[in-house]
Design a protein around this motif. Structure first.
Motif, PDB file in Angstrom:
ATOM      1  N   ASP A  34      13.838  -3.601   8.544  1.00  0.00           N
ATOM      2  CA  ASP A  34      13.759  -3.552   7.080  1.00  0.00           C
ATOM      3  C   ASP A  34      12.907  -2.373   6.611  1.00  0.00           C
ATOM      4  OD1 ASP A  34      15.363  -5.791   6.951  1.00  0.00           O
ATOM      5  OD2 ASP A  34      13.715  -7.183   6.559  1.00  0.00           O
ATOM      6  N   GLY A  35      11.802  -2.137   7.274  1.00  0.00           N
ATOM      7  CA  GLY A  35      10.933  -1.022   6.896  1.00  0.00           C
ATOM      8  C   GLY A  35      11.604   0.322   7.088  1.00  0.00           C
ATOM      9  N   VAL A  36      12.306   0.493   8.210  1.00  0.00           N
ATOM     10  CA  VAL A  36      12.996   1.756   8.481  1.00  0.00           C
ATOM     11  C   VAL A  36      14.109   1.979   7.462  1.00  0.00           C
ATOM     12  CG1 VAL A  36      14.492   2.960  10.139  1.00  0.00           C
ATOM     13  CG2 VAL A  36      12.375   1.885  10.912  1.00  0.00           C
ATOM     14  N   VAL A  37      14.901   0.945   7.193  1.00  0.00           N
ATOM     15  CA  VAL A  37      15.972   1.074   6.199  1.00  0.00           C
ATOM     16  C   VAL A  37      15.366   1.418   4.839  1.00  0.00           C
ATOM     17  CG1 VAL A  37      17.768  -0.171   4.917  1.00  0.00           C
ATOM     18  CG2 VAL A  37      17.623  -0.404   7.397  1.00  0.00           C
ATOM     19  N   ASN A  38      14.276   0.769   4.480  1.00  0.00           N
ATOM     20  CA  ASN A  38      13.629   1.030   3.194  1.00  0.00           C
ATOM     21  C   ASN A  38      13.136   2.467   3.108  1.00  0.00           C
ATOM     22  OD1 ASN A  38      12.689   0.257   0.600  1.00  0.00           O
ATOM     23  ND2 ASN A  38      10.648  -0.033   1.429  1.00  0.00           N
ATOM     24  N   VAL A  39      12.495   2.951   4.157  1.00  0.00           N
ATOM     25  CA  VAL A  39      11.994   4.337   4.164  1.00  0.00           C
ATOM     26  C   VAL A  39      13.149   5.307   3.977  1.00  0.00           C
ATOM     27  CG1 VAL A  39      11.043   6.137   5.664  1.00  0.00           C
ATOM     28  CG2 VAL A  39       9.880   3.942   5.490  1.00  0.00           C
ATOM     29  N   TRP A  77       4.909   6.116  14.492  1.00  0.00           N
ATOM     30  CA  TRP A  77       5.787   6.933  15.325  1.00  0.00           C
ATOM     31  C   TRP A  77       7.246   6.713  14.928  1.00  0.00           C
ATOM     32  CZ3 TRP A  77       9.419   5.557  19.168  1.00  0.00           C
ATOM     33  CH2 TRP A  77       9.830   6.598  20.026  1.00  0.00           C
ATOM     34  N   LEU A  78       7.624   5.455  14.750  1.00  0.00           N
ATOM     35  CA  LEU A  78       8.996   5.120  14.372  1.00  0.00           C
ATOM     36  C   LEU A  78       9.327   5.628  12.967  1.00  0.00           C
ATOM     37  CD1 LEU A  78      11.633   3.664  15.054  1.00  0.00           C
ATOM     38  CD2 LEU A  78      10.594   1.560  14.191  1.00  0.00           C
ATOM     39  N   TYR A  79       8.394   5.482  12.028  1.00  0.00           N
ATOM     40  CA  TYR A  79       8.628   5.972  10.671  1.00  0.00           C
ATOM     41  C   TYR A  79       8.762   7.491  10.647  1.00  0.00           C
ATOM     42  CZ  TYR A  79       7.894   1.417   8.439  1.00  0.00           C
ATOM     43  OH  TYR A  79       8.008   0.121   8.016  1.00  0.00           O
ATOM     44  N   VAL A 143       4.978   9.803  -0.473  1.00  0.00           N
ATOM     45  CA  VAL A 143       5.028   8.735  -1.480  1.00  0.00           C
ATOM     46  C   VAL A 143       5.713   7.493  -0.916  1.00  0.00           C
ATOM     47  CG1 VAL A 143       6.069   8.042  -3.684  1.00  0.00           C
ATOM     48  CG2 VAL A 143       4.877  10.229  -3.501  1.00  0.00           C
ATOM     49  N   VAL A 144       6.833   7.677  -0.251  1.00  0.00           N
ATOM     50  CA  VAL A 144       7.570   6.539   0.297  1.00  0.00           C
ATOM     51  C   VAL A 144       6.714   5.783   1.315  1.00  0.00           C
ATOM     52  CG1 VAL A 144       9.531   5.901   1.784  1.00  0.00           C
ATOM     53  CG2 VAL A 144       9.872   7.436  -0.163  1.00  0.00           C
ATOM     54  N   LEU A 145       6.087   6.516   2.219  1.00  0.00           N
ATOM     55  CA  LEU A 145       5.289   5.855   3.252  1.00  0.00           C
ATOM     56  C   LEU A 145       4.051   5.173   2.676  1.00  0.00           C
ATOM     57  CD1 LEU A 145       5.586   8.453   6.144  1.00  0.00           C
ATOM     58  CD2 LEU A 145       6.768   6.264   5.916  1.00  0.00           C
ATOM     59  N   ARG A 146       3.462   5.754   1.646  1.00  0.00           N
ATOM     60  CA  ARG A 146       2.248   5.166   1.066  1.00  0.00           C
ATOM     61  C   ARG A 146       2.577   4.039   0.086  1.00  0.00           C
ATOM     62  NH1 ARG A 146      -2.727   3.538   1.656  1.00  0.00           N
ATOM     63  NH2 ARG A 146      -3.772   3.389  -0.344  1.00  0.00           N
ATOM     64  N   GLU A 147       3.408   4.323  -0.899  1.00  0.00           N
ATOM     65  CA  GLU A 147       3.627   3.383  -1.992  1.00  0.00           C
ATOM     66  C   GLU A 147       4.628   2.274  -1.667  1.00  0.00           C
ATOM     67  OE1 GLU A 147       1.538   3.471  -4.317  1.00  0.00           O
ATOM     68  OE2 GLU A 147       0.765   5.478  -3.982  1.00  0.00           O
ATOM     69  N   GLU A 149       5.827   1.570   1.726  1.00  0.00           N
ATOM     70  CA  GLU A 149       5.590   0.961   3.031  1.00  0.00           C
ATOM     71  C   GLU A 149       4.125   0.610   3.267  1.00  0.00           C
ATOM     72  OE1 GLU A 149       7.900  -0.181   5.182  1.00  0.00           O
ATOM     73  OE2 GLU A 149       9.195   0.339   3.508  1.00  0.00           O
ATOM     74  N   GLY A 150       3.221   1.080   2.416  1.00  0.00           N
ATOM     75  CA  GLY A 150       1.820   0.692   2.504  1.00  0.00           C
ATOM     76  C   GLY A 150       1.059   1.279   3.679  1.00  0.00           C
ATOM     77  N   LEU A 151       1.518   2.391   4.224  1.00  0.00           N
ATOM     78  CA  LEU A 151       0.795   3.008   5.330  1.00  0.00           C
ATOM     79  C   LEU A 151      -0.514   3.605   4.830  1.00  0.00           C
ATOM     80  CD1 LEU A 151       3.612   2.751   6.736  1.00  0.00           C
ATOM     81  CD2 LEU A 151       3.102   4.921   7.829  1.00  0.00           C
ATOM     82  N   ALA A 152      -1.523   3.565   5.673  1.00  0.00           N
ATOM     83  CA  ALA A 152      -2.803   4.211   5.374  1.00  0.00           C
ATOM     84  C   ALA A 152      -2.628   5.721   5.477  1.00  0.00           C
ATOM     85  CB  ALA A 152      -3.859   3.731   6.373  1.00  0.00           C
TER      86      ALA A 152
END
Length: 192
Positions: A34-39, A77-79, A143-147, A149-152
């Motif tokens: 789900d996270g990969v598809v969302n990104v 790594w995957l993202y 933006v996608v990874l932070r907002e 997916e919530g990555l630090a």
């Protein structure tokens, strides 16, 4: 697919994969699909392209699994692979800006019982998504990874292989650009 191995660490699953356990890779896919598809969707703006690109990202990750270093987050790594796949997809053709209402805002109907409120929030989510798609690729990825997916910040730096300061400056610039675009979009009268 059974995702019952949630207590097993990513590193243990990767190790099992490297020893030939394809079921372990299925668990990683289940955990991060789900996270990969969302990104990829947030980068490309098209649901069907996102599904295809996400599948390709998982194939690439499987092929490169031997290069994964356990001192880094598997998710980051995957993202990184997913973002690169999305960028490759974008280079092949321009985004279609196909806004799927379910993907744009997953829980609007259940969160907002009044149809008018749900419609307003859906329109806002679509406006934001279109603005994100207009960002330059590097800013969009941050933006996608932070907002979404919530990555630090450090995880984003690792995922994109850029310095932490670059993450912070791109995020700041992207937020300013989004703010400007959204203010302009709200100020423009709609043509009926």
């Amino acid at each position: 697919m059974d995702c019952s191995f949630e207590k097993i660490t990513d590193e243990a699953l990767v190790s099992a994969c490297l020893h030939g356990d394809r079921h372990a890779y299925g668990q990683l896919i289940c955990r991060y699909r789900d996270g990969v598809v969302n990104v990829v969707y947030r980068m490309c703006g098209d649901e069907s392209r996102a599904e295809e690109a996400a599948q390709e990202a998982f194939i690439r990750a499987w092929q490169k699994l031997g290069s994964y270093k356990a001192e880094y987050s598997f998710r980051s790594w995957l993202y990184r692979i997913a973002v690169n796949q999305a960028l490759d997809e974008l280079r092949r053709e321009k985004p279609t800006m196909d806004i799927d209402s379910e993907m744009a805002e997953n829980t609007l109907v259940s969160e907002y019982p009044l149809p008018e409120v749900a419609l307003i929030h859906k329109e806002q989510a679509e406006r934001v998504h279109k603005a994100v798609l207009c960002l330059p690729e590097g800013s969009r990825a941050v933006v996608v990874l932070r907002e979404y997916e919530g990555l630090a910040y450090q995880e984003i730096a690792s995922a994109l292989n850029i310095p932490l300061g670059t993450v912070m400056s791109r995020l700041s610039a992207a937020r300013a650009q989004l703010r400007k675009q959204l203010i302009e979009a709200v100020a423009e009268p709609e043509v009926l």
